[in-house]
Motif scaffolding. Structure first.
Motif: not given
Length: 223
Positions: A39-66
């Motif tokens: 709050l003091e520096r008015y800086v923040g983030g959202f981060h997600r690493i999602g592993h989906e090893p059995n995805f039909r088109q091959g193992p994938h990572v759903c990755l989001t960073n803000s």
């Protein structure tokens, strides 16, 4: 552990911080998430690493960073191939290693490296990670029933567009694993708040394909 007015909750330990054995189900996934704000520096983030090893088109990572400041917004969201080295002994990675979560010495370490952006932050938990996720019913069956949530403090360094920030703020982190039917989640809303080391709140709703609003359990109170 007993939650005041809320019955029993499952307590999670350090052994649950790293990867769990995956089933061969197509919708099995494992993900870690960090939401933080200084709050003091008015800086923040959202981060997600999602592993989906059995995805039909091959193992994938759903990755989001803000990352957010008063002057800049960084956002990168992608669905990319998962490499064997993205599954760490004590955490998870994605994007050719440019984003990593590692649980080291009882703390959650998150790093991010991208063009004009770098982040090294540590989340220090305010309480034991708990699992208040339902183990039966629609939510428990369809949306990765194994979970852990914890309110934390966050410290570290962030650089955005050449501007350096020394971070000292609040955070909330989540780790979920199991079968998650993304096709049964039309919309979801996830609200978390960390007021101080003794008070936090967590609430979530899901909209199912038939238009039914499903309420996840809420966590709130003093530790």
């Amino acid at each position: 552990m007993e939650a005041i007015g809320g019955g029993s909750v499952v307590v999670r330990g350090p052994e649950d911080e790293g990867p769990h054995p995956a089933s061969d189900h197509e919708w099995w996934q494992e993900s870690v998430t960090l939401i933080w704000w200084d709050l003091e520096r008015y800086v923040g983030g959202f981060h997600r690493i999602g592993h989906e090893p059995n995805f039909r088109q091959g193992p994938h990572v759903c990755l989001t960073n803000s990352l957010f400041t008063r002057d800049h917004v960084y956002r990168r969201s992608e669905f990319i191939p998962m490499r064997p080295e993205d599954k760490l002994p004590n955490g998870f990675a994605g994007g050719n290693g440019h984003c990593r979560f590692e649980f080291v010495d009882g703390k959650a370490h998150w790093t991010l490296r991208d063009t004009d952006v770098s982040m090294d932050v540590i989340a220090t938990d305010h309480h034991i990670p708990i699992d208040i996720w339902p183990k039966s019913g629609e939510l428990g069956k369809d949306v990765a029933p194994e979970h852990m949530e914890v309110a934390s403090a966050v410290t570290g360094k962030v650089t955005i567009a050449g501007q350096d920030y020394t971070i000292n703020g609040a955070a909330f982190r989540d780790h979920g694993w199991g079968i998650r039917h993304w096709d049964k989640i039309m919309v979801y809303r996830w609200v978390v708040g960390v007021f101080d080391a003794s008070l936090s709140v967590f609430a979530m709703t899901f909209l199912s394909p038939d238009g039914t609003m499903v309420l996840a359990p809420t966590q709130g109170g003093k530790q």
